[in-house]
Design a protein around this motif. Structure first.
Motif, mmCIF file in Angstrom:
data_model
loop_
_atom_site.group_PDB
_atom_site.id
_atom_site.type_symbol
_atom_site.label_atom_id
_atom_site.label_comp_id
_atom_site.label_asym_id
_atom_site.label_seq_id
_atom_site.Cartn_x
_atom_site.Cartn_y
_atom_site.Cartn_z
ATOM 1 N N GLN A 95 59.252 44.749 26.547
ATOM 2 C CA GLN A 95 59.036 46.143 26.924
ATOM 3 C C GLN A 95 58.559 46.242 28.366
ATOM 4 O OE1 GLN A 95 56.251 47.309 23.873
ATOM 5 N NE2 GLN A 95 57.860 47.950 22.456
ATOM 6 N N LEU A 96 57.673 45.300 28.741
ATOM 7 C CA LEU A 96 57.146 45.296 30.107
ATOM 8 C C LEU A 96 58.254 45.047 31.119
ATOM 9 C CD1 LEU A 96 54.885 45.312 32.187
ATOM 10 C CD2 LEU A 96 54.461 42.900 31.660
ATOM 11 N N ARG A 97 59.117 44.055 30.828
ATOM 12 C CA ARG A 97 60.208 43.762 31.757
ATOM 13 C C ARG A 97 61.119 44.970 31.941
ATOM 14 N NH1 ARG A 97 59.950 38.499 29.412
ATOM 15 N NH2 ARG A 97 61.455 39.043 27.798
ATOM 16 N N ALA A 98 61.348 45.673 30.828
ATOM 17 C CA ALA A 98 62.202 46.867 30.901
ATOM 18 C C ALA A 98 61.545 47.954 31.754
ATOM 19 C CB ALA A 98 62.472 47.390 29.494
ATOM 20 N N ARG A 99 60.237 48.144 31.547
ATOM 21 C CA ARG A 99 59.529 49.174 32.314
ATOM 22 C C ARG A 99 59.464 48.804 33.802
ATOM 23 N NH1 ARG A 99 55.862 49.137 27.880
ATOM 24 N NH2 ARG A 99 54.309 48.044 29.133
ATOM 25 N N LEU A 100 59.199 47.512 34.074
ATOM 26 C CA LEU A 100 59.135 47.066 35.467
ATOM 27 C C LEU A 100 60.472 47.303 36.176
ATOM 28 C CD1 LEU A 100 57.164 43.702 35.149
ATOM 29 C CD2 LEU A 100 56.321 45.864 36.059
ATOM 30 N N LYS A 101 61.559 47.020 35.448
ATOM 31 C CA LYS A 101 62.884 47.221 36.028
ATOM 32 C C LYS A 101 63.117 48.699 36.330
ATOM 33 C CE LYS A 101 67.760 46.134 35.250
ATOM 34 N NZ LYS A 101 68.742 45.519 34.311
ATOM 35 N N TYR A 142 51.734 34.236 45.536
ATOM 36 C CA TYR A 142 51.858 35.386 44.636
ATOM 37 C C TYR A 142 51.498 34.972 43.216
ATOM 38 C CZ TYR A 142 54.561 37.461 48.461
ATOM 39 O OH TYR A 142 54.959 37.939 49.676
ATOM 40 N N PHE A 143 51.132 35.955 42.394
ATOM 41 C CA PHE A 143 50.878 35.633 40.998
ATOM 42 C C PHE A 143 51.192 36.829 40.100
ATOM 43 C CE2 PHE A 143 46.845 37.331 42.431
ATOM 44 C CZ PHE A 143 46.290 37.973 41.340
ATOM 45 N N ASP A 144 51.180 36.569 38.802
ATOM 46 C CA ASP A 144 51.639 37.515 37.785
ATOM 47 C C ASP A 144 50.740 38.749 37.689
ATOM 48 O OD1 ASP A 144 52.047 38.630 34.974
ATOM 49 O OD2 ASP A 144 53.567 37.060 35.033
ATOM 50 N N ASN A 145 51.368 39.904 37.504
ATOM 51 C CA ASN A 145 50.627 41.158 37.383
ATOM 52 C C ASN A 145 49.639 41.147 36.215
ATOM 53 O OD1 ASN A 145 52.404 41.815 39.408
ATOM 54 N ND2 ASN A 145 53.599 43.261 38.191
ATOM 55 N N ILE A 146 50.027 40.507 35.110
ATOM 56 C CA ILE A 146 49.150 40.467 33.942
ATOM 57 C C ILE A 146 47.881 39.669 34.232
ATOM 58 C CG2 ILE A 146 48.935 39.564 31.580
ATOM 59 C CD1 ILE A 146 51.813 40.365 31.101
ATOM 60 N N TRP A 147 48.007 38.602 35.025
ATOM 61 C CA TRP A 147 46.821 37.802 35.354
ATOM 62 C C TRP A 147 45.812 38.641 36.145
ATOM 63 C CZ3 TRP A 147 50.108 33.086 37.397
ATOM 64 C CH2 TRP A 147 50.797 32.543 36.312
ATOM 65 N N GLY A 148 46.328 39.524 37.001
ATOM 66 C CA GLY A 148 45.437 40.409 37.750
ATOM 67 C C GLY A 148 44.657 41.324 36.822
ATOM 68 N N ALA A 149 45.341 41.835 35.791
ATOM 69 C CA ALA A 149 44.669 42.692 34.808
ATOM 70 C C ALA A 149 43.605 41.915 34.044
ATOM 71 C CB ALA A 149 45.700 43.277 33.840
ATOM 72 N N GLN A 150 43.892 40.658 33.720
ATOM 73 C CA GLN A 150 42.912 39.814 33.019
ATOM 74 C C GLN A 150 41.665 39.598 33.874
ATOM 75 O OE1 GLN A 150 45.435 36.414 32.372
ATOM 76 N NE2 GLN A 150 46.117 37.102 30.356
ATOM 77 N N ALA A 181 37.768 52.699 36.364
ATOM 78 C CA ALA A 181 38.750 53.424 37.180
ATOM 79 C C ALA A 181 39.648 52.436 37.924
ATOM 80 C CB ALA A 181 38.027 54.331 38.173
ATOM 81 N N PHE A 182 39.070 51.338 38.398
ATOM 82 C CA PHE A 182 39.813 50.283 39.096
ATOM 83 C C PHE A 182 40.889 49.717 38.158
ATOM 84 C CE2 PHE A 182 38.969 46.601 42.298
ATOM 85 C CZ PHE A 182 40.315 46.328 42.392
ATOM 86 N N LEU A 183 40.482 49.345 36.950
ATOM 87 C CA LEU A 183 41.423 48.758 35.987
ATOM 88 C C LEU A 183 42.496 49.763 35.580
ATOM 89 C CD1 LEU A 183 42.315 46.406 34.237
ATOM 90 C CD2 LEU A 183 40.595 47.074 32.532
ATOM 91 N N ASP A 184 42.105 51.011 35.351
ATOM 92 C CA ASP A 184 43.080 52.052 34.993
ATOM 93 C C ASP A 184 44.117 52.238 36.105
ATOM 94 O OD1 ASP A 184 42.089 52.616 32.491
ATOM 95 O OD2 ASP A 184 40.820 54.267 33.156
ATOM 96 N N TYR A 185 43.630 52.260 37.325
ATOM 97 C CA TYR A 185 44.519 52.433 38.493
ATOM 98 C C TYR A 185 45.500 51.267 38.591
ATOM 99 C CZ TYR A 185 45.786 52.988 43.478
ATOM 100 O OH TYR A 185 46.470 53.134 44.665
ATOM 101 N N TYR A 186 44.980 50.067 38.449
ATOM 102 C CA TYR A 186 45.811 48.861 38.522
ATOM 103 C C TYR A 186 46.878 48.872 37.424
ATOM 104 C CZ TYR A 186 47.131 43.929 38.449
ATOM 105 O OH TYR A 186 47.845 42.754 38.469
ATOM 106 N N CYS A 187 46.454 49.140 36.185
ATOM 107 C CA CYS A 187 47.398 49.131 35.059
ATOM 108 C C CYS A 187 48.448 50.224 35.204
ATOM 109 C CB CYS A 187 46.642 49.283 33.739
ATOM 110 S SG CYS A 187 45.703 47.809 33.268
ATOM 111 N N HIS A 188 48.038 51.383 35.691
ATOM 112 C CA HIS A 188 48.988 52.487 35.873
ATOM 113 C C HIS A 188 50.081 52.103 36.866
ATOM 114 C CE1 HIS A 188 50.619 56.500 36.447
ATOM 115 N NE2 HIS A 188 50.396 56.384 37.756
ATOM 116 N N LEU A 189 49.681 51.541 38.016
ATOM 117 C CA LEU A 189 50.664 51.198 39.040
ATOM 118 C C LEU A 189 51.537 50.014 38.653
ATOM 119 C CD1 LEU A 189 48.745 51.657 42.421
ATOM 120 C CD2 LEU A 189 50.215 53.259 41.222
ATOM 121 N N LEU A 213 51.229 48.667 32.991
ATOM 122 C CA LEU A 213 50.594 47.847 31.969
ATOM 123 C C LEU A 213 49.734 48.712 31.047
ATOM 124 C CD1 LEU A 213 49.319 44.864 34.175
ATOM 125 C CD2 LEU A 213 51.265 44.824 32.608
ATOM 126 N N ASN A 214 49.660 48.303 29.790
ATOM 127 C CA ASN A 214 48.767 48.943 28.831
ATOM 128 C C ASN A 214 47.503 48.098 28.743
ATOM 129 O OD1 ASN A 214 47.391 49.962 26.630
ATOM 130 N ND2 ASN A 214 49.170 50.037 25.278
#
Length: 280
Positions: free
Chosen positions: A88-94, A226-234, A254-262, A265-266
């Motif tokens: 689902q993530l790959r589809a949304r990213l695309k 560079y590194f994976d977007n999910i690792w940044g969320a972790q 707010a930082f995490l919400d902003y990051y996940c929105h852009l 990511l859920n």
């Protein structure tokens, strides 16, 4: 457990003797017929050993097997869930035109350390060879959805000891491919410097992993990677867990919400960190 020659009772066929056994089946010779059953499943429903002591030992074995089976099923279910999430993530990213690894991590040296947190910007370094040698590097993947993670380790420390010392979202107008001076400016609000005590708890290699060499921790050259977007969320989630205080909680939320929105990511489905250091 060897059950050859043991006597059993079947609900329908009555009394019989086990004449063959392997890892998956047992063969029982009843008075009028020979039957083959799935082992050990048959003992859960159809067959009972007449030897009480042996029956109790078998039940202990079956109980252990059932517990192990539940663990395996739970793990498989989790893997299936994560696979669906990744699809689902790959589809949304695309759809959103977001690169799946658009975060950047820097190796700070002693000269950088204080200046980065004073100016809240970081230099990408210069091209080391070719026609553009000496020109600033352009971190082409970076967009407003990108976060810069700042790390360092002492010269005497091993690479596994690399710590995260801070992080910031890039400026809302920053486009890496168009950047000419090599400096990455931070977002006005979403930036954080970790204390020395906090950094000791934030090992970079708890998050980062090279899928081709999951257990290898090496950073031999280059100022950034560079590194994976999910690792940044972790990373952000774990900093949020670590920091206390209502004001800090709200700011990091707010930082995490902003990051996940852009990064599409859920935050409720961010997996547990599983970097190279945790693979050892």
């Amino acid at each position: 457990m060897n059950l050859i020659d043991e006597t059993v009772t079947h609900k329908v066929f009555g009394e019989g003797q086990i004449v063959e056994q392997d890892d998956k089946t047992i063969t029982v010779d009843f008075e009028e017929d020979v039957k083959k059953f799935v082992y050990p499943d048959a003992f859960k429903t159809f067959i009972m050993l007449q030897d009480r002591d042996l029956s109790e030992r078998l039940e202990e074995t079956l109980t252990k097997m059932r517990a192990e089976e539940k663990i395996r099923e739970k793990k498989k279910a989790k893997e299936r869930e994560q696979k669906i999430i990744q699809q689902q993530l790959r589809a949304r990213l695309k759809n959103e035109n977001v690169h799946k690894s658009s975060q950047i991590v820097f190796w700070l040296n002693e000269e950088d350390d204080e200046k980065v947190f004073e100016d809240w910007s970081v230099f990408t370094g210069t091209v080391q060879s070719g026609k553009k040698k000496g020109e600033p590097n352009r971190a082409a993947r970076l967009r407003p959805n990108s976060m810069a993670v700042l790390t360092k380790r002492d010269a005497k420390e091993q690479e596994a000891d690399r710590k995260i010392v801070g992080m910031f979202m890039v400026s809302e107008t920053f486009i890496g491919s168009a950047n000419e001076d090599g400096f990455i400016p931070s977002h006005e609000l979403f930036k954080i410097e970790l204390t020395e005590e906090e950094s000791e708890k934030m090992h970079f290699w708890n998050y980062y992993m090279n899928p081709r060499s999951p257990k290898r921790m090496a950073w031999n050259s280059g100022r950034y990677r560079y590194f994976d977007n999910i690792w940044g969320a972790q990373i952000l989630r774990d900093v949020l867990k670590m920091r206390q205080g209502e004001e800090e909680q709200e700011r990091l939320d707010a930082f995490l919400d902003y990051y996940c929105h852009l990064n599409v990511l859920n935050r409720e489905t961010i997996p547990v960190a599983n970097g190279s250091l945790l693979q050892q």
